[in-house]
Design a protein around this motif. Structure first.
Motif, mmCIF file in Angstrom:
data_model
loop_
_atom_site.group_PDB
_atom_site.id
_atom_site.type_symbol
_atom_site.label_atom_id
_atom_site.label_comp_id
_atom_site.label_asym_id
_atom_site.label_seq_id
_atom_site.Cartn_x
_atom_site.Cartn_y
_atom_site.Cartn_z
ATOM 1 N N ARG A 128 0.836 -1.210 0.000
ATOM 2 C CA ARG A 128 0.000 0.000 0.000
ATOM 3 C C ARG A 128 0.863 1.250 0.000
ATOM 4 O O ARG A 128 0.546 2.241 -0.664
ATOM 5 N N MET A 129 1.957 1.210 0.721
ATOM 6 C CA MET A 129 2.859 2.350 0.798
ATOM 7 C C MET A 129 3.468 2.661 -0.565
ATOM 8 O O MET A 129 3.616 3.828 -0.962
ATOM 9 N N LEU A 130 3.835 1.620 -1.307
ATOM 10 C CA LEU A 130 4.452 1.800 -2.618
ATOM 11 C C LEU A 130 3.430 2.053 -3.723
ATOM 12 O O LEU A 130 3.800 2.381 -4.849
ATOM 13 N N GLY A 131 2.155 1.877 -3.413
ATOM 14 C CA GLY A 131 1.124 2.101 -4.413
ATOM 15 C C GLY A 131 0.984 0.962 -5.401
ATOM 16 O O GLY A 131 0.634 1.188 -6.574
ATOM 17 N N ILE A 132 1.255 -0.273 -4.952
ATOM 18 C CA ILE A 132 1.158 -1.445 -5.816
ATOM 19 C C ILE A 132 0.130 -2.416 -5.240
ATOM 20 O O ILE A 132 -0.254 -2.303 -4.075
ATOM 21 N N SER A 133 -0.312 -3.353 -6.059
ATOM 22 C CA SER A 133 -1.312 -4.323 -5.611
ATOM 23 C C SER A 133 -0.748 -5.188 -4.503
ATOM 24 O O SER A 133 0.414 -5.606 -4.542
ATOM 25 N N GLU A 134 -1.586 -5.484 -3.527
ATOM 26 C CA GLU A 134 -1.160 -6.329 -2.418
ATOM 27 C C GLU A 134 -0.995 -7.771 -2.889
ATOM 28 O O GLU A 134 -1.763 -8.265 -3.714
ATOM 29 N N GLU A 135 0.021 -8.433 -2.355
ATOM 30 C CA GLU A 135 0.232 -9.842 -2.655
ATOM 31 C C GLU A 135 -0.907 -10.653 -2.038
ATOM 32 O O GLU A 135 -1.413 -10.319 -0.972
ATOM 33 N N ARG A 136 -1.304 -11.748 -2.720
ATOM 34 C CA ARG A 136 -2.313 -12.650 -2.183
ATOM 35 C C ARG A 136 -2.168 -14.002 -2.852
ATOM 36 O O ARG A 136 -1.551 -14.121 -3.908
ATOM 37 N N LEU A 137 -2.717 -15.018 -2.205
ATOM 38 C CA LEU A 137 -2.690 -16.361 -2.765
ATOM 39 C C LEU A 137 -3.792 -16.495 -3.803
ATOM 40 O O LEU A 137 -4.967 -16.287 -3.498
ATOM 41 N N ILE A 138 -3.400 -16.838 -5.028
ATOM 42 C CA ILE A 138 -4.351 -16.979 -6.134
ATOM 43 C C ILE A 138 -4.091 -18.309 -6.823
ATOM 44 O O ILE A 138 -2.961 -18.576 -7.251
ATOM 45 N N PRO A 139 -5.098 -19.181 -6.930
ATOM 46 C CA PRO A 139 -4.906 -20.431 -7.665
ATOM 47 C C PRO A 139 -4.387 -20.176 -9.083
ATOM 48 O O PRO A 139 -4.872 -19.283 -9.781
#
Length: 426
Positions: A362-373
């Motif tokens: 969020r600080m860098l303005g990028i999408s948050e990492e998440r687990l995605i199949p």
């Protein structure tokens, strides 16, 4: 040959908006996450795959490092871009943001942002563009052009630009919504100080770094944020209880980061006062460390950065006042912080991931990492695995200044799905 593994049960943290699953399941296939939960169990059952019990392990999104340094990314006897991304992935890091260097890789023009994406590598390397020309704090670089060319934000690295120049840049607003990363550190006030002023520094016999070297510039930066609320000012590397108190009392506090080393140790530790581990900003005492952890808990600090400053063997032999301050070792961060915050301070894994992955994103303005199949952006962490970091490990950093080398660590990233460049020594 296709390899499929069913982890069941396993603890699963999918993303920032979901709670930890204590009895989850995950199906892994050739480095990719095939499925989660009941779908993973059903697919594995159909394929005749027996479950592998991993109830104490944690499957979670990759980590994000909001700022580190890499003096010689392409030709060096020590750390290079390829060795950095390899060791970072082994430590669970899927994204790294590199600061401009004091000399050489200033990245002050758009064409200087090229060449930082190694082939066959899934670790995203972001670049901070230079804030001022030559890092001298006299003339601004073309901020808008750098942001348009892909710079993640603007910074002069470990240098604090003059406040009038900062004010001018924030008024012009060419950075837009991108972050401006500034250390609250007055190098003149710090002088030759190597440890924060206090009894510990006096007993160790090292030069003192006064509190004012952080509190005075922090007050000015907090005022600038108040005057320019539409700009995204980030304080790089808070280190003192006094700094946390100032931030707490600010009407509009800027975002802030802290180095992992300031969270896991203090000048009260004999290891921290060893000449090998002097860092910037200087280490404070145990009260400073406690205040920084409290600042993280309150949300005053949003990200724990690695802030790696790798040195080669020759540089690490120089006297403390003649070499760059800092430490390296992305692989050491998660185990050390798990022990310091989850085991010792009662943090939940979700809270730890918020300051190691989601908050930095969020600080860098990028999408948050998440687990995605279907994705290979995952890590598997075992908090009970005991291991001893060595430089002979092909996945280890090539930096000579890794503070955890040769001593046992509790907790290790067992696997990470990210592809990285092959080690030429293999």
């Amino acid at each position: 040959m296709t390899e499929m593994i069913l982890l069941d049960p396993v603890r699963v943290l999918v993303g920032p908006d979901q709670p930890l699953q204590e009895q989850g399941a995950a199906l892994l296939k050739d480095g990719c996450l095939e499925a989660l939960g009941d779908q993973a169990r059903e697919t594995a059952r159909s394929a005749g795959i027996a479950p592998l019990a991993a109830g104490h392990q944690l499957l979670a999104p990759c980590l994000v490092d909001s700022h580190s340094l890499l003096p010689e990314p392409f030709q060096s006897q020590g750390e290079t871009l390829q060795s950095l991304v390899r060791s970072a992935a082994a430590g669970g890091y899927g994204q790294i943001a590199l600061l401009p260097e004091a000399s050489g890789n200033r990245r002050e023009l758009p064409d200087q942002l090229q060449g930082f994406r190694p082939d066959g590598c899934d670790v995203a390397v972001h670049l901070w563009g230079g804030f001022s020309q030559g890092g001298k704090g006299e003339q601004l670089t073309p901020h808008a052009d750098l942001i348009e060319a892909g710079a993640i934000g603007l910074s002069d690295g470990t240098s604090l630009p003059p406040v009038p120049l900062l004010d001018r840049a924030l008024t012009l607003g060419e950075s837009g919504a991108s972050p401006v990363l500034i250390p609250p550190l007055d190098a003149v006030l710090r002088g030759e100080g190597l440890l924060r002023e206090g009894p510990e520094a006096l007993r160790a016999g090292w030069p003192n770094d006064p509190l004012s070297s952080e509190t005075l510039p922090l007050s000015q930066l907090a005022q600038l944020q108040l005057e320019h609320p539409q700009r995204k000012l980030i304080l790089m590397g808070l280190s003192t209880a006094a700094g946390i108190d100032l931030l707490r009392r600010s009407a509009s506090p800027p975002a802030a980061t802290v180095s992992w080393w300031h969270i896991v140790t203090s000048s009260s530790s004999s290891a921290a006062t060893a000449a090998s581990w002097f860092v910037s900003p200087s280490l404070g005492n145990s009260k400073d460390r406690d205040a920084l952890i409290e600042g993280l808990s309150e949300g005053l600090i949003q990200a724990i950065a690695v802030h790696a400053s790798p040195l080669d063997d020759e540089e690490s032999l120089l006297p403390p006042d003649q070499r760059q301050r800092g430490i390296a070792g992305h692989q050491h961060v998660l185990p050390s912080l798990w022990k310091a915050l989850v085991v010792s301070s009662g943090w939940t894994p979700e809270r730890l991931w918020d300051v190691l992955s989601f908050g930095p994103s969020r600080m860098l303005g990028i999408s948050e990492e998440r687990l995605i199949p279907g994705s290979n952006r995952w890590l598997l962490f075992d908090p009970d695995e005991v291991w001893t970091p060595t430089r002979s490990d092909p996945w280890s950093s090539k930096a000579a200044n890794q503070p955890c080398l040769g001593r046992p660590l509790d907790g290790r990233v067992l696997q990470c799905g990210l592809r990285t460049p092959a080690n030429p020594d293999d």
